[in-house]
Structures are given as structure tokens and as C-alpha cells.
Scaffold this active site. Structure first.
Site, PDB file in Angstrom:
ATOM      1  N   THR A 280      32.721  29.373  48.699  1.00  0.00           N
ATOM      2  CA  THR A 280      32.394  30.509  49.565  1.00  0.00           C
ATOM      3  C   THR A 280      31.264  30.165  50.518  1.00  0.00           C
ATOM      4  O   THR A 280      31.202  30.703  51.628  1.00  0.00           O
ATOM      5  CB  THR A 280      32.022  31.720  48.687  1.00  0.00           C
TER       6      THR A 280
ATOM      7  N   TYR B  16      38.035  36.587  52.411  1.00  0.00           N
ATOM      8  CA  TYR B  16      37.705  35.437  53.248  1.00  0.00           C
ATOM      9  C   TYR B  16      38.424  34.234  52.671  1.00  0.00           C
ATOM     10  O   TYR B  16      38.987  34.305  51.569  1.00  0.00           O
ATOM     11  CB  TYR B  16      36.184  35.188  53.234  1.00  0.00           C
TER      12      TYR B  16
ATOM     13  N   THR C  81      31.447  29.080  43.469  1.00  0.00           N
ATOM     14  CA  THR C  81      30.738  29.587  42.294  1.00  0.00           C
ATOM     15  C   THR C  81      31.644  29.746  41.069  1.00  0.00           C
ATOM     16  O   THR C  81      31.143  29.821  39.952  1.00  0.00           O
ATOM     17  CB  THR C  81      30.085  30.954  42.604  1.00  0.00           C
ATOM     18  N   ASP C  82      32.974  29.787  41.296  1.00  0.00           N
ATOM     19  CA  ASP C  82      33.867  30.116  40.178  1.00  0.00           C
ATOM     20  C   ASP C  82      33.830  29.100  39.039  1.00  0.00           C
ATOM     21  O   ASP C  82      33.922  29.473  37.866  1.00  0.00           O
ATOM     22  CB  ASP C  82      35.313  30.274  40.683  1.00  0.00           C
TER      23      ASP C  82
ATOM     24  N   LYS D  23      28.303  32.032  35.243  1.00  0.00           N
ATOM     25  CA  LYS D  23      28.551  33.112  36.191  1.00  0.00           C
ATOM     26  C   LYS D  23      28.817  34.362  35.379  1.00  0.00           C
ATOM     27  O   LYS D  23      29.713  34.369  34.528  1.00  0.00           O
ATOM     28  CB  LYS D  23      29.738  32.756  37.093  1.00  0.00           C
TER      29      LYS D  23
ATOM     30  N   GLU E  16      25.685  28.540  12.665  1.00  0.00           N
ATOM     31  CA  GLU E  16      26.644  28.123  11.633  1.00  0.00           C
ATOM     32  C   GLU E  16      26.487  28.940  10.352  1.00  0.00           C
ATOM     33  O   GLU E  16      25.374  29.106   9.848  1.00  0.00           O
ATOM     34  CB  GLU E  16      26.461  26.643  11.301  1.00  0.00           C
TER      35      GLU E  16
END
Ligand code: ASP
Length: 315
Positions: free
Chosen positions: A13, A27, A92-93, A163, A282
Site C-alpha cells: 500500500t 486502491y 502490511t498484510d 498486524k 507449557e
């Protein structure tokens, strides 16, 4: 003398453009070249920079081939004595996945700073120019090292970053661990925690035909789960499986049963929590049969498992 910073462009982006009148969410990512992004930031003019366009994609479509090329180019530039740090512009994904891959492979002694944007370059609220300027500041920061992510003035370590929001400008978090530091509006960096240290697997781990890299998939454990996906993946020759586990790493009994039944396929299994924050602690129990990925998100655990399998196959 100030060291040189190399900026590698991969799309996203930050390099996206919306058509006239379109919203900030409509976009096309990966449209502008990295030189254009640099030219749009007044603070970067006259700085000792080099840039290179490595890919031009929406990072939702990131491939192992681009990762291999990126790993090699970052490594190539880091060993140049005149280079003080490398910046990677990225969508960013899948930013957190690339960050973890580069950290685990290179564990760089110089800073490798990944940045992107939540608004396209054509937006009136474009966040890319500031993010890029911040990334260059960090790449020149004395003592900085490792793979870092900077977004919205917040600096995250590769192990912690994720993210966490679909479209907000401040879409990234380091979870309960907190960020490594911040940059103020004047671009001055304030460190909040020690730079993380770790060992790298070495760039050779990415050698070889990417088509032959071990396939590692993610299966989510959820209410009403069945073992159908596990069986299909085992039959398909999948080499590794990350279970996006519930809570503290627990796995639905239907999936546990399917994993036991598919033991013949010799798939490596790792559990990562799907919670979004908090490392798996754990505890005894059936699920503990499979190693946990600690605090890694399922997407990063997939990278981790793939790298471990690559390392095992090259040993
Ligand atoms: N889909 C875009 C990408 O990951 C999103 C972004 O960059 O913010 O390339």
C-alpha cells in the site's frame, strides 16, 4: 561519515494508488517504484541512500521465490562495509511473516527496517512518507540491530510484531511485550527496551529450488472441528502443519485424533495460539505432544516450522 542506507522496494500500500475520488480502502497496491517513494520525502533528499526495486506486489500474494530473493539481496547489502542498514518497503498484510523470516535467517548485526503504509501514496492521509523517513532514521541509529518494523512512529521487534487491525492507521502491535521504542514527530528515536538478540540460521538455508521447499500449512482448531483437513494434507505429502490452537495451545480432540491417525505421514506439527496475544505456557496434557511456537502468531509459526524443516533437510 554517515553510513549508506539501502532501500529495497517490494510493493504494498505504501506504493499504492487510488483512482480519482476513490476511498482510501479502494486502491491498487504496488504501483509506484521505490525511487518515486523516496523522492516524495523531503527529509530523505541529500541523504546517502541507494534504492533497488525487488518486487512490486500486494503482500497478500507474497511468494517463497520473492522471500528467497529478498533474503539474498538484504544479505548482499548488509555485508558491504559502507552500508549501515537496510530498509524494506513492504505491504502490511504479510509484513510480520517477512520480518520473522529475515530475522531467523539473517539475525542481522546491522538494522534491517521494514515499513509500509495503511493508506495509499495518493491519499491525503498518506502515512507512507513519514514511515519511510522513520525507517531511514532507524537504519542509521547507532547500536540498532536485528529486523525491526516501524509503523506510525512505533518500533517493533520481528518476534513480537503483528498486524492487529484490518484498516486503522495504527494497525500494528507488539502485544503485551510492548514496542522497542518510538520516534517522535521530529524523527527522534527513543528506545524503550533492549535490542533483541538471537542467532541466525544463515542465508544458505534459503538455497535450493523454492518449488522443493517443504510445504507447511496452517489448520485452525475451532468449535465443531473435524479431522478432514489433516487427512487431506497428510495424503497430499504436506511436510509440516501449524495448528492455530485455542487459548493456551489446546487442540480440538477431533484434530488430535486425526493427527494421531496421520502419524504415518510423518508431518512435523507445531502449535501456535490463535489468541493474538500471550505466549503459550507449557502444561501437561494431550496437546503437549506437539511443540508450541511460544508467542509466535500462527502465520509466523508457519515460517518458523518451514525454516526448521529446510535446515534439517540441508544438514
Ligand atoms: N494488501 C496490502 C499489502 O499487504 C496492504 C497494505 O500494504 O497495507 O500489500
Amino acid at each position: 561519515m554517515q553510513h549508506k542506507v539501502v532501500i529495497l522496494g517490494t510493493g504494498g500500500t505504501i506504493a499504492g494508488v487510488a483512482s480519482e475520488g476513490a476511498s482510501d480502502l479502494q486502491y491498487r497496491a504496488g504501483m509506484l517504484g521505490v525511487d518515486t517513494l523516496v523522492a516524495a520525502v523531503p527529509a530523505l533528499q541529500g541523504q546517502p541512500l541507494e534504492s533497488e526495486q525487488l518486487a512490486q506486489l500486494d503482500s497478500k500474494d507474497m511468494t517463497h521465490a520473492v522471500w528467497q530473493q529478498l533474503g539474498r539481496r538484504v544479505h548482499h547489502h548488509l555485508v558491504r562495509p559502507e552500508v549501515g542498514g537496510v530498509v524494506v518497503t513492504h505491504g502490511t498484510d504479510t509484513m510480520e511473516e517477512t520480518a520473522w523470516l529475515l530475522q531467523r535467517v539473517l539475525a542481522p548485526a546491522k538494522p534491517v527496517v521494514i515499513t509500509g503504509a495503511m493508506r495509499p501514496a495518493s491519499s491525503r492521509q498518506a502515512d507512507g512518507p513519514r514511515n519511510l523517513a522513520d525507517a531511514v532514521v532507524l537504519a542509521q541509529e547507532p547500536g540498532a540491530h536485528g529486523v525491526l518494523v516501524v509503523m506510525g512512529g512505533v518500533v517493533h521487534g520481528a518476534a513480537d510484531v503483528r498486524k492487529v487491525h484490518a484498516h486503522r492507521i495504527d494497525a500494528f502491535s507488539s502485544g503485551e511485550v510492548g514496542p522497542l521504542g518510538r520516534l517522535d514527530d521530529e524523527g527522534r528515536f527513543q528506545r524503550a527496551r533492549a535490542w533483541p538478540a538471537s542467532d541466525g540460521l544463515g542465508i544458505a538455508v534459503l538455497d535450493g529450488d523454492v518449488g522443493a521447499w517443504p510445504t507447511v500449512e496452517i489448520v485452525t482448531s475451532h468449535a465443531g472441528a473435524s479431522g478432514a483437513l489433516i487427512e487431506a494434507l497428510a495424503r497430499n505429502g504436506t511436510r509440516g502443519l501449524v495448528i492455530a490452537a485455542t487459548g493456551n495451545g489446546s487442540v480440538h480432540q477431533a484434530i488430535e485424533l486425526a493427527l494421531e491417525r496421520a502419524a504415518w505421514a510423518d508431518m512435523a506439527v507445531m502449535r501456535a495460539t490463535r489468541c493474538g496475544d500471550g505466549a503459550i505456557l507449557e502444561v501437561e496434557g494431550a496437546s503437549a505432544a506437539w511443540p508450541s511456537a511460544g508467542a509466535l502468531t500462527p502465520a509466523k509459526a508457519r515460517v518458523e516450522l518451514m525454516l526448521r524443516l529446510l535446515q534439517a533437510s540441508s544438514a
